[in-house]
Write a protein that holds these residues in place. Structure first.
Motif, PDB file in Angstrom:
ATOM      1  N   ARG A   1     -41.140 140.340  30.707  1.00 21.04           N
ATOM      2  CA  ARG A   1     -41.282 141.628  30.025  1.00 21.04           C
ATOM      3  C   ARG A   1     -39.927 142.182  29.618  1.00 21.04           C
ATOM      4  NH1 ARG A   1     -45.765 145.589  32.456  1.00 21.04           N
ATOM      5  NH2 ARG A   1     -44.948 146.767  30.693  1.00 21.04           N
TER       6      ARG A   1
ATOM      7  N   HIS B   1     -38.962 143.100  25.833  1.00 17.89           N
ATOM      8  CA  HIS B   1     -38.499 144.454  25.515  1.00 17.89           C
ATOM      9  C   HIS B   1     -37.128 144.409  24.838  1.00 17.89           C
ATOM     10  CE1 HIS B   1     -38.130 148.720  25.667  1.00 17.89           C
ATOM     11  NE2 HIS B   1     -37.154 148.726  26.560  1.00 17.89           N
TER      12      HIS B   1
ATOM     13  N   GLU C   1     -41.276 151.778  27.702  1.00 14.67           N
ATOM     14  CA  GLU C   1     -41.263 150.459  28.322  1.00 14.67           C
ATOM     15  C   GLU C   1     -40.043 150.283  29.220  1.00 14.67           C
ATOM     16  OE1 GLU C   1     -42.533 146.573  29.265  1.00 14.67           O
ATOM     17  OE2 GLU C   1     -43.522 148.385  28.521  1.00 14.67           O
TER      18      GLU C   1
END
Length: 555
Positions: free
Chosen positions: A130, A134, A206
Motif C-alpha cells: 500500500r 500510495h 491514505e
C-alpha cells in the motif's frame, strides 16, 4: 414448407457449432463442469492475499485483545506460582485442562505467540504494497476528465459570464485560469488540459491510514521489546517499612527474557503513611465507595531524598523506574506468646481484602514456627468496622477503621515450612495440624477487639495490639515508554487524518462558454455536492466577497 423451414433456419442465431442437430439424432451428452484446482502454490498465494488485508489485520488485533483476557482472569505462573498450584489443587480435572492449554502461561503460550506473529506479518505485508501504491499515486497526475461528467455524484453545468465580454477562446482560457487558481488555493493538485482541468486532493487520507497502521505495528513491536528488556515486580509495604530495590526484596518478580537482574537500579522507598477515604454520606450503592487513596512515601536515590504522594494512576518515578499504587488494605498487629510467656511472634500481619465486600472484610494467616514445643498457625478474618447483621453474624459495615475486630481459629502441629514445597504467606496448609479446642472440646474461636488478649489452650496467648495500613505497589522498568508514547500519538494522528480528510477528484470543463463542474469522492464524503456548488459560485463570480465561505475542507 420448405421455404418456411429455410426461413426459420435463416433466422436462427449463429453459433460456434460446426454441425446442427437433426431429427432422430441422439441428444449430446452434457459436459461436466469442473472447478479449477488451485494447487498448493495457489492456496499459499490465496492465504497470503487474505492475511495481508487490513480487514484481517484488524480481526487479528481484536483476537489478540480477546486472547489476553485469560491472563488477567486466571493466575499466571510467572507472577504467582503458589496461586497457580492452589488453583490446580482446588479445581482438579478442570484445572489440569486449563494448564494443558497453557491458560496459566498465557503471554508465553504457543497460541498467543502465534496470534502476535500473525498480526505483525499481516501488518507488514499490508503496509509495504500500500505504501508503494500510495507513493506512485502521489507522483502521478490527476486523471483526465471522463466524457460524461454528468454521471458524477456532484455535477453542475452553467454558462460562463466571461463569454459576454471576450472572444470565446480567450474567455475559455480565462475561465480555466480562474478555476485553476481557485482549485490550487483549495489544495488540489492540477492537471490542465486544452479544454478542462483535472484536480485531486486528499492524499493525506491514505497517508494517515498508512501512518495509523505503521504506528500500530510500531506499538506492537514496542510492547514485545519492552517485555524482553524490562522487568516488573510487586511488593506489599506496611506503614513504616522501607523497600530496597534488590531481587530478594520483591514479593514477586517478572524479568524480561533479556533483562539482567544484577542491573537493578539502586534506590529505597519508604511508606510513611497511607490515607484512604470512603463515602459515608451517599445513599444506595454509592455508600462506602472509595474516594481517595494517598500514600506518603520517601524515596532515596543517588544520595538524594525526596518526599512524594503516591496515588492511583499517578505513579512516582525513582531510579529510572515507575512505582504504581495497585492496592491497599489492613495489617493487624498481633503478638503471640508461648506457654512460657515468651513472645514468639509480634508485628503487623497482612490481611487481604475480599474484593467483593465494600466493608473491606479481610482474610489472612499468622504462622508461628518458633513456638516452644510445637508450631502454631492462625487463620483469621479482620473486620474494620464490626457489626452484626439481621442474622446475628459478624460483618464489616464500613471500610474505615471505626470498630476493628479480629476473629481467628488456631492450629498446632507441622506448618510444612521445612518440606521444601513453596507456600503462600496468605494461606495455611493445615493437613498436618490439629485445630485448637476450648475446654468443652469445641473448636477454639479467638475474638479480639483492639487491645484485648485471649489465652490459648496450651498456655500461650494472643494479643490484638492495633492496626496498620499497607499498600501494594507495582514497580516496573520499561525502556520503551518514550517510543510507546510516540506510537500512541502517531496512531491518533493517523486515525484522525484517515477519518476527517476527504479524498476527492474535481473536473472543470468549458467549451464555447458552456462550463461543467463535476466531483467524485473516493470513499465517504458527504460534502462532495456542496464542494461543487461552492466552486460554481466562485467561478460565476470571479471576485467573491472575502469570508463569504471558506475552504470546504474546513467544513
Amino acid at each position: 414448407m420448405a421455404g418456411s423451414t429455410e426461413g426459420s433456419e435463416k433466422t436462427q442465431p449463429k453459433s460456434g457449432a460446426k454441425t446442427t442437430a437433426k431429427q432422430g439424432d441422439k441428444p449430446a451428452a452434457k459436459s461436466t463442469v469442473t472447478q479449477p484446482q488451485l494447487g498448493f502454490i495457489g492456496m499459499c498465494r490465496w492465504a497470503w492475499t487474505q492475511l495481508t488485508t487490513m480487514r484481517v489485520a484488524l480481526i487479528l488485533l481484536l483476537i489478540l485483545a480477546l486472547a489476553s483476557i485469560p491472563g488477567s482472569l486466571l493466575p499466571q505462573r510467572i507472577q504467582d506460582p503458589g496461586r497457580v498450584n492452589t488453583f490446580l489443587e482446588n479445581n482438579g480435572a478442570w484445572g489440569q485442562f486449563l494448564d494443558t492449554i497453557q491458560m496459566f502461561d498465557v503471554y508465553s503460550s504457543v497460541w498467543f505467540s502465534a496470534i502476535y506473529l500473525l498480526l505483525m506479518i499481516s501488518l507488514i505485508g499490508c503496509i509495504i504494497p500500500r505504501t508503494k501504491q500510495h507513493w506512485k499515486a502521489m507522483r502521478s497526475s490527476p486523471p483526465k476528465a471522463p466524457r460524461r461528467l454528468s454521471r458524477m455524484p456532484g455535477y453542475a453545468a452553467f454558462t460562463s459570464a466571461q463569454a459576454e465580454a471576450e472572444t470565446r477562446e480567450d474567455a475559455d482560457e480565462a475561465f480555466l485560469d480562474a478555476a485553476e487558481a481557485r482549485l490550487k488555493k483549495s489544495g488540489y493538485r492540477i492537471n490542465r488540459q486544452s479544454d478542462h482541468i483535472a484536480a485531486e486532493r486528499g492524499y493525506l487520507r491514505e497517508t494517515g491510514n498508512l501512518v495509523f497502521h505503521i504506528a500500530l505495528l510500531m506499538a506492537t513491536l514496542t510492547m514485545a521489546i519492552g517485555s524482553l528488556f524490562g522487568y516488573e515486580g510487586q511488593r506489599i509495604l506496611v506503614e513504616g517499612e522501607t523497600f530496597s530495590n534488590s531481587l530478594v526484596s520483591y514479593d514477586s518478580f517478572e524479568p524480561g527474557s533479556y533483562y539482567d537482574a544484577d542491573n537493578l537500579p539502586d534506590f529505597r522507598l519508604k511508606l510513611d503513611s497511607f490515607t484512604s477515604t470512603f463515602d459515608d454520606q451517599a445513599a444506595g450503592n454509592q455508600f462506602g465507595q472509595p474516594r481517595t487513596f494517598d500514600a506518603k512515601v520517601t524515596t532515596t536515590a543517588d544520595g538524594t531524598t525526596e518526599s512524594h504522594v503516591l496515588k492511583v494512576n499517578e505513579p512516582v518515578r525513582v531510579g529510572g523506574v515507575g512505582v504504581y499504587l495497585t492496592g491497599n488494605g489492613y495489617a493487624p498487629e498481633v503478638t503471640v506468646r508461648d506457654a512460657k510467656g515468651d513472645i514468639v511472634q509480634s508485628g503487623p500481619q497482612v490481611f487481604i481484602p475480599d474484593g467483593g465486600d465494600p466493608g473491606y472484610t479481610s482474610e489472612g494467616v499468622i504462622k508461628v514456627p518458633d513456638s516452644a514445643g510445637t508450631q502454631m498457625g492462625f487463620v483469621g478474618v479482620f473486620l474494620p468496622t464490626a457489626a452484626q447483621n439481621e442474622d446475628g453474624e459478624l460483618i464489616s459495615s464500613f471500610a474505615e477503621l471505626r470498630n476493628p475486630y479480629l476473629v481467628m481459629s488456631g492450629y498446632t502441629g507441622d506448618l510444612g515450612l521445612d518440606s521444601g514445597v513453596p507456600q503462600s504467606v496468605y494461606s495455611l496448609d493445615a493437613e498436618n495440624m490439629t485445630e485448637m479446642t476450648d475446654e468443652s472440646g469445641n473448636p477454639l474461636v479467638i475474638q479480639l477487639a483492639e487491645g484485648e488478649t485471649q489465652k490459648l489452650p496450651n498456655g500461650g496467648s494472643v494479643t490484638f495490639d492495633g492496626v496498620k495500613k499497607y499498600i501494594a505497589v507495582d514497580i516496573s522498568q520499561d525502556p520503551t515508554q518514550a517510543l510507546m508514547l510516540i506510537s500512541a500519538i502517531l496512531v491518533l494522528a493517523g486515525l484522525g487524518l484517515s477519518l476527517f480528510v476527504p479524498r476527492r477528484r474535481v473536473w472543470v470543463r468549458i467549451k464555447n462558454g458552456d462550463a461543467e463542474v463535476a466531483a467524485l469522492a473516493r470513499g465517504e464524503d458527504p460534502m462532495v455536492e456542496r464542494a461543487v456548488d461552492d466552486l460554481v459560485k466562485d467561478l460565476r463570480d470571479p471576485e467573491p466577497d472575502e469570508g463569504e465561505h471558506g475552504d470546504d475542507d474546513e467544513r
